[in-house]
Write a protein that holds these residues in place. Structure first.
Motif, short mmCIF file in Angstrom:
data_model
loop_
_atom_site.label_atom_id
_atom_site.label_comp_id
_atom_site.label_asym_id
_atom_site.label_seq_id
_atom_site.Cartn_x
_atom_site.Cartn_y
_atom_site.Cartn_z
N ILE A 10 0.86 -1.18 0.00
CA ILE A 10 0.00 0.00 0.00
C ILE A 10 0.90 1.24 0.00
N ASN A 11 0.74 2.07 -1.00
CA ASN A 11 1.54 3.28 -1.10
C ASN A 11 1.20 4.24 0.04
N PRO A 12 2.20 4.97 0.54
CA PRO A 12 1.92 5.96 1.58
C PRO A 12 0.87 6.99 1.14
N GLU A 13 0.81 7.27 -0.18
CA GLU A 13 -0.15 8.23 -0.71
C GLU A 13 -1.60 7.77 -0.51
N ALA A 14 -1.79 6.47 -0.32
CA ALA A 14 -3.14 5.94 -0.10
C ALA A 14 -3.64 6.27 1.30
N ASN A 15 -2.72 6.60 2.20
CA ASN A 15 -3.09 6.97 3.57
C ASN A 15 -3.95 5.89 4.24
N PHE B 248 -9.20 3.12 1.51
CA PHE B 248 -9.62 2.31 0.38
C PHE B 248 -11.02 2.70 -0.08
N PHE B 249 -11.26 2.52 -1.37
CA PHE B 249 -12.59 2.68 -1.94
C PHE B 249 -13.07 1.30 -2.36
N MET B 250 -14.32 1.02 -2.05
CA MET B 250 -14.93 -0.27 -2.33
C MET B 250 -16.15 -0.07 -3.21
N THR B 251 -16.36 -0.99 -4.12
CA THR B 251 -17.55 -0.95 -4.95
C THR B 251 -17.84 -2.34 -5.49
N ARG B 252 -18.97 -2.46 -6.17
CA ARG B 252 -19.32 -3.75 -6.76
C ARG B 252 -18.32 -4.09 -7.86
N GLY B 253 -18.05 -5.37 -7.99
CA GLY B 253 -17.19 -5.83 -9.08
C GLY B 253 -18.01 -6.00 -10.35
N ILE B 254 -17.33 -6.24 -11.44
CA ILE B 254 -18.00 -6.50 -12.71
C ILE B 254 -18.80 -7.81 -12.61
N VAL B 255 -18.29 -8.74 -11.82
CA VAL B 255 -19.01 -9.97 -11.49
C VAL B 255 -19.39 -9.88 -10.01
N GLN B 256 -19.91 -10.92 -9.45
CA GLN B 256 -20.46 -10.88 -8.09
C GLN B 256 -19.37 -10.94 -7.02
N ILE C 185 -16.60 -7.98 -4.60
CA ILE C 185 -16.36 -6.60 -4.18
C ILE C 185 -14.95 -6.20 -4.63
N ASP C 186 -14.86 -5.08 -5.32
CA ASP C 186 -13.56 -4.54 -5.72
C ASP C 186 -13.12 -3.51 -4.70
N ILE C 187 -11.86 -3.60 -4.28
CA ILE C 187 -11.30 -2.68 -3.30
C ILE C 187 -10.04 -2.04 -3.90
N TYR C 188 -10.05 -0.71 -3.92
CA TYR C 188 -8.96 0.05 -4.52
C TYR C 188 -8.29 0.94 -3.47
N PRO C 189 -6.96 0.96 -3.42
CA PRO C 189 -6.29 1.93 -2.55
C PRO C 189 -6.65 3.35 -3.02
N GLN C 190 -6.73 4.27 -2.09
CA GLN C 190 -7.16 5.62 -2.41
C GLN C 190 -6.35 6.26 -3.54
N ASP C 191 -5.03 6.09 -3.54
CA ASP C 191 -4.22 6.73 -4.58
C ASP C 191 -4.56 6.20 -5.97
N TYR C 192 -4.74 4.89 -6.09
CA TYR C 192 -5.09 4.31 -7.40
C TYR C 192 -6.50 4.73 -7.80
N LYS D 93 -8.09 7.47 -7.05
CA LYS D 93 -8.10 8.87 -7.48
C LYS D 93 -7.36 9.08 -8.80
N GLN D 94 -6.23 8.37 -8.98
CA GLN D 94 -5.41 8.59 -10.18
C GLN D 94 -5.95 7.86 -11.40
N GLU D 95 -6.50 6.68 -11.22
CA GLU D 95 -6.89 5.86 -12.37
C GLU D 95 -8.41 5.71 -12.52
N VAL D 96 -9.06 5.26 -11.47
CA VAL D 96 -10.49 4.94 -11.59
C VAL D 96 -11.32 6.21 -11.78
N LEU D 97 -11.10 7.22 -10.94
CA LEU D 97 -11.87 8.46 -11.07
C LEU D 97 -11.64 9.15 -12.41
#
Length: 149
Positions: free
Chosen positions: A26-31, A34-42, A44-51, A53-57
């Motif tokens: 986990i990068n220090p930038e993630a503090n 984590f952000f969680m949401t539904r996956g494409i399939v059944q 749960i997808d969990i993303y570190p905050q830095d990823y 903000k930088q990629e998903v958003l």
């Protein structure tokens, strides 16, 4: 980089521990957030905050709200989304609506997916693998040829 799989349990409050092998990536930038949401399939997808903000958003921001399909996808992705910070025991609180979406009651399978983490009901994961049962070599050839032509 999140790799490997781990069997854990969700406690009665909906908390799940993040494996130590994942925490060291986990990068220090993630503090530790984590952000969680539904996956494409059944799952749960969990993303570190830095990823997130930088990629998903960035990808979400590029969606056209005036395109019906894109706005439906955005709505479905974000309606169950949540944010949480690791507690002192390296656990995340998974919202009840996400646990219900993934049909998770007690046992979970935590899968590393390089930049994100997936949380599955172990039975649903096994059924998913059986539904998509192609030889690994065939899938690898198909995917790698498509991506690297």
């Amino acid at each position: 980089m999140f790799i490997g799989s781990f069997k854990y349990s969700v406690d009665s409050k909906g908390r799940v521990s993040i494996p130590a092998r994942f925490r060291k990536y986990i990068n220090p930038e993630a503090n530790d957030t984590f952000f969680m949401t539904r996956g494409i399939v059944q799952c749960i997808d969990i993303y570190p905050q830095d990823y997130w903000k930088q990629e998903v958003l960035q990808r979400i921001d590029q969606l056209d709200d005036f395109d019906i399909e894109e706005s439906i996808f955005k709505r479905m992705l974000l309606e169950l989304a949540a944010e949480d910070k690791l507690d002192s025991q390296s656990r995340l609180l998974i919202p009840r609506n996400l646990l219900e979406f993934a049909a998770i009651e007690k046992d979970v399978l935590i899968l590393g997916q390089n930049k994100k983490i997936e949380i599955w009901n172990p039975d649903i994961y096994e059924a998913h693998k059986k539904e998509n049962e192609k030889p690994y070599a065939e899938i690898a050839k198909q995917v790698m040829q498509k991506r690297f032509k």
